[in-house]
Design a protein around this motif. Structure first.
Motif, PDB file in Angstrom:
ATOM      1  N   GLU A  33     -42.196  34.225  13.299  1.00  0.00           N
ATOM      2  CA  GLU A  33     -41.349  33.044  13.152  1.00  0.00           C
ATOM      3  C   GLU A  33     -40.064  33.274  13.940  1.00  0.00           C
ATOM      4  O   GLU A  33     -39.434  34.328  13.807  1.00  0.00           O
ATOM      5  CB  GLU A  33     -41.019  32.777  11.685  1.00  0.00           C
ATOM      6  CG  GLU A  33     -40.206  31.514  11.502  1.00  0.00           C
ATOM      7  CD  GLU A  33     -39.937  31.174  10.048  1.00  0.00           C
ATOM      8  OE1 GLU A  33     -39.036  30.354   9.812  1.00  0.00           O
ATOM      9  OE2 GLU A  33     -40.601  31.740   9.159  1.00  0.00           O
ATOM     10  N   ARG A  35     -36.477  32.980  14.325  1.00  0.00           N
ATOM     11  CA  ARG A  35     -35.342  32.759  13.423  1.00  0.00           C
ATOM     12  C   ARG A  35     -34.031  32.902  14.188  1.00  0.00           C
ATOM     13  O   ARG A  35     -33.995  33.488  15.267  1.00  0.00           O
ATOM     14  CB  ARG A  35     -35.375  33.791  12.306  1.00  0.00           C
ATOM     15  CG  ARG A  35     -36.591  33.726  11.420  1.00  0.00           C
ATOM     16  CD  ARG A  35     -36.501  34.812  10.319  1.00  0.00           C
ATOM     17  NE  ARG A  35     -37.606  34.733   9.410  1.00  0.00           N
ATOM     18  CZ  ARG A  35     -38.773  35.332   9.594  1.00  0.00           C
ATOM     19  NH1 ARG A  35     -38.983  36.074  10.661  1.00  0.00           N
ATOM     20  NH2 ARG A  35     -39.732  35.205   8.709  1.00  0.00           N
ATOM     21  N   SER A  38     -33.608  36.476  15.082  1.00  0.00           N
ATOM     22  CA  SER A  38     -34.672  37.139  15.844  1.00  0.00           C
ATOM     23  C   SER A  38     -34.089  37.937  17.004  1.00  0.00           C
ATOM     24  O   SER A  38     -33.142  37.487  17.664  1.00  0.00           O
ATOM     25  CB  SER A  38     -35.665  36.112  16.395  1.00  0.00           C
ATOM     26  OG  SER A  38     -36.401  35.495  15.374  1.00  0.00           O
ATOM     27  N   GLN A  41     -32.787  36.560  20.596  1.00  0.00           N
ATOM     28  CA  GLN A  41     -32.395  35.171  20.326  1.00  0.00           C
ATOM     29  C   GLN A  41     -31.286  34.756  21.284  1.00  0.00           C
ATOM     30  O   GLN A  41     -30.299  35.483  21.454  1.00  0.00           O
ATOM     31  CB  GLN A  41     -31.936  35.051  18.879  1.00  0.00           C
ATOM     32  CG  GLN A  41     -31.377  33.721  18.438  1.00  0.00           C
ATOM     33  CD  GLN A  41     -32.333  32.555  18.503  1.00  0.00           C
ATOM     34  OE1 GLN A  41     -32.229  31.769  19.430  1.00  0.00           O
ATOM     35  NE2 GLN A  41     -33.234  32.444  17.550  1.00  0.00           N
ATOM     36  N   THR A  94     -36.087  28.114  18.077  1.00  0.00           N
ATOM     37  CA  THR A  94     -35.784  28.526  16.714  1.00  0.00           C
ATOM     38  C   THR A  94     -36.513  27.593  15.746  1.00  0.00           C
ATOM     39  O   THR A  94     -36.513  26.377  15.922  1.00  0.00           O
ATOM     40  CB  THR A  94     -34.262  28.475  16.469  1.00  0.00           C
ATOM     41  OG1 THR A  94     -33.626  29.320  17.424  1.00  0.00           O
ATOM     42  CG2 THR A  94     -33.911  28.934  15.061  1.00  0.00           C
ATOM     43  N   GLY A  95     -37.156  28.193  14.761  1.00  0.00           N
ATOM     44  CA  GLY A  95     -37.918  27.442  13.772  1.00  0.00           C
ATOM     45  C   GLY A  95     -39.405  27.414  14.039  1.00  0.00           C
ATOM     46  O   GLY A  95     -40.193  27.095  13.142  1.00  0.00           O
TER      47      GLY A  95
END
Length: 150
Positions: A33, A35, A38, A41, A94-95
């Motif tokens: 996932e 996030r 992460s 990111q 993201t998500g």
């Protein structure tokens, strides 16, 4: 299903996969996932180039599972390269919940292996990325590393 930490020869924070969803003698499906926290990111997601590492870690998890099934320790392996990695997105937003699928194509006695890998969006089931990935898992990692340094 075994916890991902028990299948990978990695330590946090380098474990990028969240869990194994399915595994067989020749395949593995892992989940990740994306996030806000992460690794890699950017603020809006994780760059598509990280997909190769997701694939490599799914292969390592498959190898770790196979080793555990044989009563052996999980061993280090090496990513040799990939062929034709393509991704439909510049980044995984993201998500997103991704499925990282690996299928064994070839496993030689000397430790060389080849896998077909893909990444799908688990919500839409759309394939986002694919590649053929080559790996190497020597029988004796410490001997291999020492020999390579000589």
């Amino acid at each position: 299903m075994a916890a991902i930490e028990t299948l990978l020869p990695h330590a946090a924070p380098m474990i990028l996969l969240d869990r194994v969803l399915q595994v067989s003698q020749e395949t593995l499906l892992a989940e990740v996932e994306i996030r806000p926290e992460s690794l890699f990111q950017s603020g809006t997601g994780v760059g598509a180039w990280v997909g190769i590492e997701y694939m490599a870690q799914a292969i390592a998890a498959w190898a770790g599972y196979q080793a555990r099934e044989r009563g052996e320790e999980v061993k280090i392996g090496f990513l040799l390269g990939s062929r034709r990695y393509s991704c439909a997105l510049p980044e995984f937003a993201t998500g997103m919940r991704l499925g990282v699928s690996v299928q064994l194509l070839l496993q030689a006695e000397n430790g060389l292996g080849s896998f077909y890998c893909s990444i799908i969006d688990l919500h839409t089931q759309q394939e986002l990325a694919q590649a053929s990935v080559s790996v190497f898992q020597p029988h004796d990692v410490s001997h291999y590393l020492q020999e390579g340094m000589a």
